[in-house]
Design an enzyme around this catalytic site. Sequence first.
Site, PDB file in Angstrom:
ATOM      1  N   SER A  61       0.796  -1.235   0.000  1.00 38.86           N
ATOM      2  CA  SER A  61       0.000   0.000   0.000  1.00 38.86           C
ATOM      3  C   SER A  61       0.825   1.280   0.000  1.00 38.86           C
ATOM      4  O   SER A  61       0.263   2.372  -0.111  1.00 38.86           O
ATOM      5  CB  SER A  61      -0.953   0.007   1.192  1.00 38.86           C
ATOM      6  OG  SER A  61      -2.064  -0.826   0.947  1.00 38.86           O
ATOM      7  N   LYS A  64       0.095   3.758  -2.675  1.00 41.39           N
ATOM      8  CA  LYS A  64      -0.935   4.808  -2.617  1.00 41.39           C
ATOM      9  C   LYS A  64      -0.343   6.200  -2.424  1.00 41.39           C
ATOM     10  O   LYS A  64      -1.055   7.202  -2.598  1.00 41.39           O
ATOM     11  CB  LYS A  64      -1.943   4.493  -1.520  1.00 41.39           C
ATOM     12  CG  LYS A  64      -2.732   3.206  -1.777  1.00 41.39           C
ATOM     13  CD  LYS A  64      -3.833   3.019  -0.738  1.00 41.39           C
ATOM     14  CE  LYS A  64      -4.585   1.719  -0.972  1.00 41.39           C
ATOM     15  NZ  LYS A  64      -4.049   0.591  -0.194  1.00 41.39           N
ATOM     16  N   SER A 121      -6.161   3.809   4.247  1.00 37.00           N
ATOM     17  CA  SER A 121      -5.499   3.037   3.190  1.00 37.00           C
ATOM     18  C   SER A 121      -6.511   2.268   2.347  1.00 37.00           C
ATOM     19  O   SER A 121      -6.309   1.105   1.996  1.00 37.00           O
ATOM     20  CB  SER A 121      -4.471   2.074   3.784  1.00 37.00           C
ATOM     21  OG  SER A 121      -3.602   1.586   2.778  1.00 37.00           O
TER      22      SER A 121
END
Length: 380
Positions: A61, A64, A121
Amino acid sequence: MFVRIIPLIFCLFLGLLPTSHAASNVPELPKLDAAQYLLVDFLSGTELAAKDPDKRIEPASITKLMTAYVLYQELEKGNISIEDRVLVSEKAWKMEGSRMFLEAGKKVPLERMISGLIVQSGNDSAIALAEHTSGSEENFVRKMNEEAVRLGMTNTNFVNVTGWPNPRHYMSARDIVTLTRAVITEYPEHYKLYAEKEYSYNGIKQYNRNKLLWHDETVDGVKTGHTESAGYCLLASAQRGTMRLISVVLGTESDKKRSNYSQQLLEYGFRFYETHKLYDKNSVLTEARVWKGNSPTVPTGILEDFYVTIPKGHYAQLKGLMEINKSIDAPVKRGDVVGMAIIKDVDRVVLQKPLVAMDSVDTGGTWTNITDSIKKLFVE
């Protein structure tokens, strides 16, 4: 200024080149059981500790961060608005992993989705925002890769906006730091959101997975990541006084280890190093001889603020010198590299940065061309 000039030596460097600061009063970093890690000073770009920083890894993640960076750009360009209402597609709703629990078919304020993307997230928010901005996730990913190339992230390739595992989806620790410095520098107002500890949507409160936000008040970001294949990852940043450090820890066995190792890296950097500004941006440091131009000299200096990171207590030992190209022919454009500013800690080079022309010099007349051609023979 502590700079002295060596006029007839030239070394061409294309960018800022941080140098290792191994020194007798700086102990070795304790061994960290992580696949990769990197500790960098934000202002100078100096690397203080590293393990395999250029190895291509699954970023999970942490991806991102680039998703958000492209969104910030689109907001700045006016292509999207913070007041937009974003339609949640079936694809976004079906996303697994971390989510902000969007409902298919509903329209959600873009501002709320960005909070869900960063604090929670949310994989679902990442997909919905990409589709809203570019029509499809694939189109948005192309922008992400374009930005990676522009920023010089040579060990990065994105396949999706979430960090979902894919063998063609990778970053390196050094590229992650490059992107982080860009986000903090270019979008400081947006960066503040990375310090938020919790966010609620659809009646569900979720907490930021970056545990350092609770353990260290100087930490203000940035992003966690975890998949079975990537392990536990943490990108962190902290500021104490005027000094900011960025740490990347990748591929640990647990949430606790990624937090502990990140804290160790930050403490190591703040405990044993200090950062100083040596020159302001657009500072003129000296002049360079220009041959065959309408001016015999050009002012030289630096276009950006010039920082150095050194072991604590070494500032008084710093020496500066400038190496100038002795064979500069007109025309010269502002920004052309004409030499090198070098900072030494006693006899050890700790930082090198290009000296550039601060003005432009056009080609001179015929007589200047002839006389300078003759004069130049006696100095080469």
